[in-house]
Design an enzyme around this catalytic site. Structure first.
Site, PDB file in Angstrom:
ATOM      1  CD  GLU A 159      -5.466   1.256   3.349  1.00 50.45           C
ATOM      2  OE1 GLU A 159      -4.396   1.176   2.721  1.00 50.45           O
ATOM      3  OE2 GLU A 159      -6.322   0.360   3.362  1.00 50.45           O
ATOM      4  CD  GLU A 218      -5.979   0.098  -1.443  1.00 50.05           C
ATOM      5  OE1 GLU A 218      -5.288  -0.844  -1.857  1.00 50.05           O
ATOM      6  OE2 GLU A 218      -5.487   1.077  -0.831  1.00 50.05           O
TER       7      GLU A 218
HETATM    8  O1  AHR Z   1      -2.015  -0.514   4.515  1.00 50.50           O
HETATM    9  C1  AHR Z   1      -1.426  -1.490   3.722  1.00 50.50           C
HETATM   10  C2  AHR Z   1      -2.251  -1.847   2.501  1.00 50.50           C
HETATM   11  O2  AHR Z   1      -2.234  -0.797   1.582  1.00 50.50           O
HETATM   12  C3  AHR Z   1      -3.698  -2.108   2.740  1.00 50.50           C
HETATM   13  O3  AHR Z   1      -3.949  -3.419   3.086  1.00 50.50           O
HETATM   14  C4  AHR Z   1      -4.331  -1.837   1.402  1.00 50.50           C
HETATM   15  O4  AHR Z   1      -5.653  -1.405   1.500  1.00 50.50           O
HETATM   16  C5  AHR Z   1      -3.399  -0.821   0.776  1.00 50.50           C
HETATM   17  O5  AHR Z   1      -3.081  -1.181  -0.527  1.00 50.50           O
END
Ligand code: AHR
Length: 497
Positions: A300, A182
């Site tokens: 994610e 990210e």
């Molecule tokens: O999964 C929680 C967080 O969400 C992670 O650390 C990040 O990559 C995302 O913003």
């Protein structure tokens, strides 16, 4: 893939399934997990030394068993936002010499008592594969190369020897490596621009593959539907062929049930848009067809309301039945789009926005555990085409652009056929009020029925009172099947192909 024909509310819906309409393989990695140094995911989650429920390594045995039950094939580590200031060397070697550091992403203290070697051992015990994410925040290319050498080096070189000296003679052969996490976000340490990231990612990828050509590299995309994605696909997906998968992330949520359960459809559009951008890059960069198209690594995904359960407070979401149905729609999305999906990782695996919670005395399976368990168990093999005729939810969506871009039928459907020739049809009746009587065309003989539901969409599973569970039954295949309101149903029968 599901084709949708909208009919009026008073006509009877039909789902048509034909096991011969195979579309593509479903990657087993679709059911991957994610463990970050965040909240109680590592410390107090998978690693809890001193707890009678832990083994001699300090690993919680009940968590290991749960991961095995969920058949998690791959686990991403160590972050997440955590990775942007993580120096892997802090987490190897004698434990009493490991430094404690301020942790910036989640505002805690990182003791480094759990690091690379512990994670590798845990993966081995669980029977899952490690997937590591590189620090492209404060980390350097030298550090990344050293980590790769530490994990995979088989020669007589410094970091490979350090691994040996730490008691691990055999290389770990870590195949999957992410080029940052990210890095586009303002919440990120060393947030960067698409131009600067693309340049750096290309240079890092070149060096990492020189050191170990057997690895697969995952490029940091955003959601599939952002201009970041347009830039980095074009800049990094080139004839040099350094990128194996393209990462996108999305979290969905709404307090409104129907917005909540239709929100994952944004991810489906994101997958399609990312694939289109990859194709555009391949056309404009004249990539020969002999180079395979990178798949999507949705590393994610989940339901998460960041205001309700902030990351700094450990993000311990209490999931409702509505959230379990949203997770079911998420999983349907991956099965429908299986031809494009190389990997997906629910964020996260334990305690932090997770289907699995630990207490000091045991584990609690949240509502969202059950759709994951059912899909990981049954929706493997090949995805098959389904035609759905039914009415459509026409109210608000979150994000708003779903309306007009994506269909939102009352039934959300996907199907797969396994190696054993058994068809699994997953049907989410998203409606909170109405059961739906549906003709299932193509169903043969008697079907197993697996159903996840509960009293009403707001119920949760807490210690001692797990309201949402899976119910097993049978259907003789006669007449229409009634899919109950607010439920996930999986029908399974032997195909006659
Ligand atoms: O999964 C929680 C967080 O969400 C992670 O650390 C990040 O990559 C995302 O913003």
């Amino acid at each position: 893939m599901t084709t949708f024909t909208k009919i009026s509310e008073d006509e009877r819906p039909t789902i048509t399934v034909d096991a011969r309409n195979v579309i593509s393989r479903i990657s087993d990695y679709t059911y991957g997990g994610f463990t970050e140094h965040m909240g109680r995911c590592i410390y107090g989650g998978i690693y809890d030394p001193g707890n009678p429920l832990s083994d001699e390594n300090g690993f919680r045995k009940d968590v290991i068993e749960a991961m095995q039950d969920l058949k998690v094939p791959v686990v991403r580590y160590p972050g997440g936002n955590f990775v942007a200031t993580y120096h892997w060397m802090d987490g190897v070697g004698p434990r009493d010499q490991r430094p404690k550091r301020p942790e910036l992403a989640w505002q805690g203290i990182e003791t480094n008592q759990f690091g690379t070697d512990e994670f590798m051992k845990w993966c081995k015990i669980v029977g899952t594969e490690p997937y590591l994410c590189l620090n492209m925040g404060t980390g350097t290319l030298d550090e990344a190369l050293a980590w790769l050498e530490y994990c995979n080096g088989a020669k007589d070189t410094h970091y490979a020897n350090l691994r040996r000296a730490n008691g691990h003679p055999a290389p770990y052969a870590v195949k999957y490596w992410a080029l940052g996490n990210e890095v586009y976000g303002p919440w990120q340490i060393e947030q960067t621009t698409p131009q600067s990231y693309s340049h750096k990612a290309h240079q890092w990828a070149k060096a990492l593959k020189l050191l170990d050509p057997s690895i697969q590299l995952i490029l940091c995309g955003e959601s599939g539907f952002s201009s970041w994605d347009a830039h980095v696909t074009r800049a990094c997906i080139t004839p040099a062929n350094l990128i194996d998968m393209y990462s996108i992330h999305l979290y969905t949520s709404s307090d409104n049930h129907l917005e909540n359960v239709t929100a994952p459809l944004a991810a489906e559009r994101g997958i399609q848009m990312a694939v289109s951008l990859i194709d555009l890059a391949r056309i404009e960069n004249s990539i020969p067809p002999s180079i395979p198209r990178p798949k999507i690594c949705f590393d994610e995904w989940n339901v998460w309301d960041m205001f309700r359960s902030p990351g700094e407070a450990g993000a311990e979401e209490k999931y409702t039945l509505s959230d379990a149905l949203a997770v079911s729609v998420w999983l349907n999305v991956f099965v429908r789009q299986a031809r494009y999906i190389g990997m997906a990782n629910v964020a996260q695996s334990v305690n932090v926005i997770s289907p699995l919670m630990t207490t000091k005395d045991g584990i609690v399976k949240q509502t969202t555990w059950w759709p994951l368990w059912l899909f990981s168990r049954f929706m493997r093999g090949k995805t098959i085409g389904v035609n759905l005729r039914c009415g459509e939810y026409e109210g608000g969506t979150k994000p708003g652009w779903i309306r007009g871009a994506v269909d939102t039928p009352w039934l959300d459907v996907s199907a797969a056929v396994g190696k054993d020739g058994v068809v699994s049809l997953a049907v989410v009746n998203i409606c909170g009020e109405r059961d739906r009587e549906v003709v299932v065309e193509g169903m043969r003989g008697v079907a197993e029925v697996w159903e996840v539901s509960g009293r009403e969409v707001g119920v949760t599973n807490v210690e001692g009172m797990e309201e949402v569970k899976v119910r097993e039954g049978r259907w003789d295949g006669k007449g229409a099947y009634t899919f109950p309101r607010h439920s996930l149903t999986m029908l399974r029968w032997k195909a006659d192909v």
